[in-house]
Design an enzyme around this catalytic site. Sequence first.
Site, PDB file in Angstrom:
ATOM      1  N   THR A 134       0.867  -1.192   0.000  1.00 29.23           N
ATOM      2  CA  THR A 134       0.000   0.000   0.000  1.00 29.23           C
ATOM      3  C   THR A 134       0.901   1.238   0.000  1.00 29.23           C
ATOM      4  O   THR A 134       1.361   1.672  -1.036  1.00 29.23           O
ATOM      5  CB  THR A 134      -0.953  -0.007   1.203  1.00 29.23           C
ATOM      6  OG1 THR A 134      -0.206  -0.235   2.401  1.00 29.23           O
ATOM      7  CG2 THR A 134      -1.999  -1.098   1.058  1.00 29.23           C
ATOM      8  N   LYS A 158       4.053  -7.102   3.938  1.00 31.11           N
ATOM      9  CA  LYS A 158       3.848  -5.690   3.628  1.00 31.11           C
ATOM     10  C   LYS A 158       3.706  -4.926   4.930  1.00 31.11           C
ATOM     11  O   LYS A 158       3.310  -5.466   5.964  1.00 31.11           O
ATOM     12  CB  LYS A 158       2.630  -5.474   2.722  1.00 31.11           C
ATOM     13  CG  LYS A 158       1.280  -5.795   3.338  1.00 31.11           C
ATOM     14  CD  LYS A 158       0.658  -4.707   4.173  1.00 31.11           C
ATOM     15  CE  LYS A 158       0.624  -3.393   3.410  1.00 31.11           C
ATOM     16  NZ  LYS A 158       0.343  -2.262   4.401  1.00 31.11           N
ATOM     17  N   THR A 190       0.268  -1.673   9.733  1.00 34.41           N
ATOM     18  CA  THR A 190      -0.639  -2.710   9.252  1.00 34.41           C
ATOM     19  C   THR A 190       0.244  -3.766   8.609  1.00 34.41           C
ATOM     20  O   THR A 190       0.766  -3.531   7.555  1.00 34.41           O
ATOM     21  CB  THR A 190      -1.627  -2.089   8.270  1.00 34.41           C
ATOM     22  OG1 THR A 190      -2.226  -1.010   8.941  1.00 34.41           O
ATOM     23  CG2 THR A 190      -2.692  -3.000   7.773  1.00 34.41           C
ATOM     24  N   ASN A 246       0.459  10.907   7.083  1.00 33.47           N
ATOM     25  CA  ASN A 246      -0.660  10.485   7.913  1.00 33.47           C
ATOM     26  C   ASN A 246      -1.639  11.607   8.242  1.00 33.47           C
ATOM     27  O   ASN A 246      -2.789  11.336   8.583  1.00 33.47           O
ATOM     28  CB  ASN A 246      -0.120   9.844   9.192  1.00 33.47           C
ATOM     29  CG  ASN A 246       0.453   8.462   8.896  1.00 33.47           C
ATOM     30  OD1 ASN A 246      -0.276   7.497   8.751  1.00 33.47           O
ATOM     31  ND2 ASN A 246       1.770   8.393   8.774  1.00 33.47           N
ATOM     32  N   THR A 258      -7.514  12.237   2.783  1.00 31.92           N
ATOM     33  CA  THR A 258      -7.913  13.440   2.045  1.00 31.92           C
ATOM     34  C   THR A 258      -7.014  13.711   0.858  1.00 31.92           C
ATOM     35  O   THR A 258      -7.293  14.605   0.067  1.00 31.92           O
ATOM     36  CB  THR A 258      -7.891  14.661   2.981  1.00 31.92           C
ATOM     37  OG1 THR A 258      -6.576  14.796   3.560  1.00 31.92           O
ATOM     38  CG2 THR A 258      -8.913  14.520   4.084  1.00 31.92           C
TER      39      THR A 258
END
Length: 304
Positions: free
Chosen positions: A48, A74, A85, A299, A304
């Site tokens: 990601t 990952k 994550t 972050n 957005t």
Amino acid sequence: MANSGCCCEGVIGRRIKLQALLDSVPKLVSNLGASAEDAHHAAVGITTTDLVSKSAAIETEILGKKVRVGGIAKGSGMIHPNMATLLSVITTDANVEPSLWHTILLHGVQKSFNQITVDGDTSTNDTCIGLASGAAGNDLIKHSTSEAAQKLEAAVTALLQGLAKSIAWDGEGATCLLEVTALGAPDDRSAAKIAKSIAASSLTKAAIFGHDPNWGRIACAAGYSGVKFNQNNLRVKLGDIALMERGQPLEFDAKAASKYLTDVASEHGTCKIEVSVGNDHGHAQAWGCDLSYKYVEINAEYTT
């Protein structure tokens, strides 16, 4: 689904578009392969915010047979596993009893994924799946105390540590990998707590980013780790430069220490911190990264 393992990634609370996922499964299955290129595609496919994919493989000999262990992972942000994550799939062709394989994987995870931190935030989706096919054809490995089991665990742990370090190295906005070694603790578990406390310290991480050899940040993080030790036994090193000995600060070349940090960052290398808290045999390592302006930018604008 009994033969499937599920890993999940994405913004917390946002629903998966389940029908789109289900509709894609037949195509995904038809594209499965066993080549190195296929493995690379899988490693890239799960990334990601990662800047690079993470994969590793080890080959060793157990009971007269070549045994292979491989893995992909990952992770870049929201990394503070309690397994980040962090998603990982580990495979081996070793013929190993299932419950023993689970134990070997758990031991390896404790010394690798559970010893990394990027930002102190534990993900809701930490996953490590371990698959053992038995295709190597070795005699069944059944006993944890056997030489075969110990060799397999050593290979798995080395592989997992390689993947774990690659995740910390690729931390969001990071300019270097932070490797903390804790020595002299009452036991390995205590050493692991001290090492991870330092690696997770936002003030230590910020100092590393600012190329500031501030030993106080390191000593403080060791002190609040929850492990009791005599502060008069505390020793701190940054690279090869001694900053503290027997609980007292040393006269050191601050410019040389700062240059060490600058040089490490210039090549996205490894900043090494060593802390000793006594004369016992407990030792462990933890890995993290520095804390940069870029991490905040990434972050602050995540959705957005």
